[in-house]
Design a protein around this motif. Structure first.
Motif, PDB file in Angstrom:
ATOM      1  N   ALA A 239     -45.129  66.693 -11.542  1.00 55.97           N
ATOM      2  CA  ALA A 239     -44.558  66.605 -13.040  1.00 55.97           C
ATOM      3  C   ALA A 239     -45.994  66.114 -14.062  1.00 55.97           C
ATOM      4  O   ALA A 239     -46.115  66.563 -14.904  1.00 55.97           O
ATOM      5  N   ALA A 240     -46.768  65.278 -13.429  1.00 53.35           N
ATOM      6  CA  ALA A 240     -48.028  65.147 -14.167  1.00 53.35           C
ATOM      7  C   ALA A 240     -48.911  66.198 -14.298  1.00 53.35           C
ATOM      8  O   ALA A 240     -49.588  66.274 -15.433  1.00 53.35           O
ATOM      9  N   ARG A 241     -48.822  67.084 -13.544  1.00 50.79           N
ATOM     10  CA  ARG A 241     -49.538  68.452 -13.450  1.00 50.79           C
ATOM     11  C   ARG A 241     -48.780  69.375 -14.622  1.00 50.79           C
ATOM     12  O   ARG A 241     -49.481  70.185 -14.936  1.00 50.79           O
ATOM     13  N   GLY A 242     -47.408  68.930 -14.869  1.00 54.03           N
ATOM     14  CA  GLY A 242     -46.856  69.847 -15.681  1.00 54.03           C
ATOM     15  C   GLY A 242     -45.929  70.773 -15.369  1.00 54.03           C
ATOM     16  O   GLY A 242     -45.183  71.646 -15.831  1.00 54.03           O
ATOM     17  N   CYS A 243     -45.802  70.780 -13.744  1.00 50.52           N
ATOM     18  CA  CYS A 243     -45.026  71.593 -12.968  1.00 50.52           C
ATOM     19  C   CYS A 243     -43.396  71.195 -13.299  1.00 50.52           C
ATOM     20  O   CYS A 243     -42.765  70.111 -13.594  1.00 50.52           O
ATOM     21  N   HIS A 244     -42.572  72.373 -13.262  1.00 50.62           N
ATOM     22  CA  HIS A 244     -41.073  72.077 -13.206  1.00 50.62           C
ATOM     23  C   HIS A 244     -40.719  71.649 -11.945  1.00 50.62           C
ATOM     24  O   HIS A 244     -41.318  72.171 -10.908  1.00 50.62           O
ATOM     25  N   THR A 245     -39.969  70.671 -11.663  1.00 49.11           N
ATOM     26  CA  THR A 245     -39.481  70.311 -10.365  1.00 49.11           C
ATOM     27  C   THR A 245     -37.952  70.217  -9.996  1.00 49.11           C
ATOM     28  O   THR A 245     -37.328  69.970 -10.946  1.00 49.11           O
ATOM     29  N   LEU A 246     -37.838  70.334  -8.564  1.00 48.97           N
ATOM     30  CA  LEU A 246     -36.656  70.131  -8.183  1.00 48.97           C
ATOM     31  C   LEU A 246     -36.555  69.101  -7.011  1.00 48.97           C
ATOM     32  O   LEU A 246     -37.329  69.037  -6.077  1.00 48.97           O
ATOM     33  N   ASP A 247     -35.422  68.192  -7.296  1.00 51.05           N
ATOM     34  CA  ASP A 247     -35.603  66.996  -6.063  1.00 51.05           C
ATOM     35  C   ASP A 247     -34.638  67.264  -5.018  1.00 51.05           C
ATOM     36  O   ASP A 247     -33.622  68.084  -5.222  1.00 51.05           O
ATOM     37  N   GLY A 248     -34.620  66.646  -3.976  1.00 54.53           N
ATOM     38  CA  GLY A 248     -33.698  66.612  -2.814  1.00 54.53           C
ATOM     39  C   GLY A 248     -32.241  66.258  -3.169  1.00 54.53           C
ATOM     40  O   GLY A 248     -31.305  66.719  -2.394  1.00 54.53           O
ATOM     41  N   LEU A 249     -32.119  65.219  -4.289  1.00 57.57           N
ATOM     42  CA  LEU A 249     -30.845  64.716  -4.389  1.00 57.57           C
ATOM     43  C   LEU A 249     -29.945  65.961  -4.878  1.00 57.57           C
ATOM     44  O   LEU A 249     -28.734  66.182  -4.627  1.00 57.57           O
ATOM     45  N   GLY A 250     -30.528  66.686  -5.688  1.00 55.58           N
ATOM     46  CA  GLY A 250     -29.810  67.867  -6.450  1.00 55.58           C
ATOM     47  C   GLY A 250     -29.353  68.769  -5.419  1.00 55.58           C
ATOM     48  O   GLY A 250     -28.397  69.402  -5.364  1.00 55.58           O
ATOM     49  N   MET A 251     -30.364  69.035  -4.108  1.00 52.67           N
ATOM     50  CA  MET A 251     -30.192  70.135  -3.363  1.00 52.67           C
ATOM     51  C   MET A 251     -28.970  69.390  -2.451  1.00 52.67           C
ATOM     52  O   MET A 251     -28.171  70.135  -1.824  1.00 52.67           O
ATOM     53  N   LEU A 252     -28.968  68.251  -2.170  1.00 50.63           N
ATOM     54  CA  LEU A 252     -27.888  67.423  -1.490  1.00 50.63           C
ATOM     55  C   LEU A 252     -26.527  67.713  -2.048  1.00 50.63           C
ATOM     56  O   LEU A 252     -25.492  68.011  -1.443  1.00 50.63           O
ATOM     57  N   VAL A 253     -26.569  67.423  -3.389  1.00 50.39           N
ATOM     58  CA  VAL A 253     -25.333  67.837  -4.005  1.00 50.39           C
ATOM     59  C   VAL A 253     -24.974  69.361  -3.871  1.00 50.39           C
ATOM     60  O   VAL A 253     -23.583  69.683  -3.827  1.00 50.39           O
ATOM     61  N   ASN A 254     -25.746  70.388  -4.123  1.00 47.99           N
ATOM     62  CA  ASN A 254     -25.675  71.735  -3.767  1.00 47.99           C
ATOM     63  C   ASN A 254     -24.893  71.802  -2.284  1.00 47.99           C
ATOM     64  O   ASN A 254     -24.163  72.551  -2.055  1.00 47.99           O
ATOM     65  N   GLN A 255     -25.510  71.064  -1.360  1.00 49.08           N
ATOM     66  CA  GLN A 255     -25.061  71.233  -0.077  1.00 49.08           C
ATOM     67  C   GLN A 255     -23.413  70.815   0.238  1.00 49.08           C
ATOM     68  O   GLN A 255     -22.990  71.372   0.809  1.00 49.08           O
ATOM     69  N   GLY A 256     -23.217  69.592  -0.632  1.00 53.13           N
ATOM     70  CA  GLY A 256     -21.869  69.318  -0.538  1.00 53.13           C
ATOM     71  C   GLY A 256     -20.975  70.272  -1.333  1.00 53.13           C
ATOM     72  O   GLY A 256     -19.626  70.452  -0.757  1.00 53.13           O
ATOM     73  N   VAL A 257     -21.523  70.910  -2.456  1.00 50.55           N
ATOM     74  CA  VAL A 257     -20.595  71.982  -3.006  1.00 50.55           C
ATOM     75  C   VAL A 257     -20.302  73.162  -2.075  1.00 50.55           C
ATOM     76  O   VAL A 257     -19.348  73.481  -1.960  1.00 50.55           O
ATOM     77  N   ILE A 258     -21.391  73.591  -1.374  1.00 48.86           N
ATOM     78  CA  ILE A 258     -21.339  74.795  -0.476  1.00 48.86           C
ATOM     79  C   ILE A 258     -20.304  74.489   0.634  1.00 48.86           C
ATOM     80  O   ILE A 258     -19.658  75.353   1.142  1.00 48.86           O
ATOM     81  N   GLY A 259     -20.792  72.880   1.205  1.00 46.32           N
ATOM     82  CA  GLY A 259     -19.601  72.844   2.357  1.00 46.32           C
ATOM     83  C   GLY A 259     -18.168  72.636   2.029  1.00 46.32           C
ATOM     84  O   GLY A 259     -17.543  73.184   2.662  1.00 46.32           O
TER      85      GLY A 259
END
Length: 282
Positions: A239-259
């Motif tokens: 983020a300090a470099r200016g990059c867009h980031t994706l965190d593992g918490l969002g992926m955990l939610v996605n995993q729950g939705v998919i399951g």
């Protein structure tokens, strides 16, 4: 009746007891929001009892279950069917019981792909992937099947890294290669997606994967599969470099939705699941 459960022989990603387990809280919140009379349970299953546990799940009328290490490969022999991507990955972490048949899926890669597709088209993307374990394998194969043009596997162990690159290049259309990880990594030129698929930085370890962020372009999408803490040191540097980031918490939610989709055919509300996680992890 329990709709889904978690067969585990190891402590999960979080230190909380089952009553405060973020995954359980997240899934049960989704069930309540959907009006389902269902529960999410955690079950400790030793490897020698895995077959009995799987047969018991079917006998008791469960709609499905997740399974963690060390069951992700061993569970396959107890299933009636394995989805194509899970077969290529060689591991199953989600089982749906449909009309008495046990169907294995792998949602590790699916959750990552869902998160990325919310912000960019992976078709033609060039990916640099840190790690060569189970999560890295699932992510690499899902991205390759989804149309990523090239996937570079970065790993300290050469044998494992080359093996994964070879498998990805064989079972998907993506060009795959291995890059040794010795000292801070200089990100390959043209990297569109940079992924930490290692456990470096998982709570309570404050370490950060060795990456020279001066070599990471600001337009690179940077993702970390670690859900705890959600804001890892790796993502903070990105983020300090200016990059867009994706965190593992969002992926955990996605995993729950998919399951839940695999188990019930219903679409869970991710906002409800985020709120439940925030309550437990506050």
């Amino acid at each position: 009746m329990p709709t889904a459960s978690f067969l585990s022989a190891l402590t999960g990603l979080f230190a909380q007891p089952a009553a405060e387990n973020p995954t359980v809280a997240m899934v049960e919140a989704a069930y309540r929001d959907l009006g389902l009379d269902a529960r999410c349970l955690t079950c400790e299953v030793p490897p020698a009892s895995l077959g009995d546990a799987v047969r018991g799940a079917r006998a008791m009328g469960w709609l499905g279950f997740n399974c963690s290490l060390p069951h992700k490969v061993a569970v396959i022999e107890h299933l009636d069917e394995v989805a194509e991507s899970a077969r290529l990955i060689g591991a199953v972490n989600c089982v749906a019981i449909r009309d008495g048949r046990l169907v294995g899926e792998n949602t590790d890669g699916q959750r990552f792909l869902a998160a990325v597709q919310q912000v960019m088209d992976v078709h033609g993307a060039r990916v640099t992937l840190l790690g060569a374990g189970g999560a890295a394998r699932a992510i690499a194969i899902e991205l390759g099947l989804a149309g990523a043009a090239g996937i570079t596997i970065v790993n300290r162990g050469e044998e494992r890294g080359r093996a994964l690159a070879g498998d990805v290049g064989t079972v998907t259309p993506a060009a795959a290669s291995y890059l040794p990880w010795r000292g801070p990594l200089a990100a390959p030129a043209g990297t569109d997606i940079l992924v930490n698929a290692t456990s470096i930085g998982l709570f309570p370890d404050p370490a950060v994967p060795a990456v020279d962020f001066d070599t990471v372009a600001a337009e690179t999408l940077v993702a970390d599969v670690i859900p705890n803490p959600p804001r890892t040191g790796f993502l903070a540097q990105a983020a300090a470099r200016g990059c867009h980031t994706l965190d593992g918490l969002g992926m955990l939610v996605n995993q729950g939705v998919i399951g839940i989709r695999h188990w019930t055919g219903r679409e869970a509300n991710p906002d409800v699941m985020y709120a439940a996680l925030a309550e437990v992890l506050r």
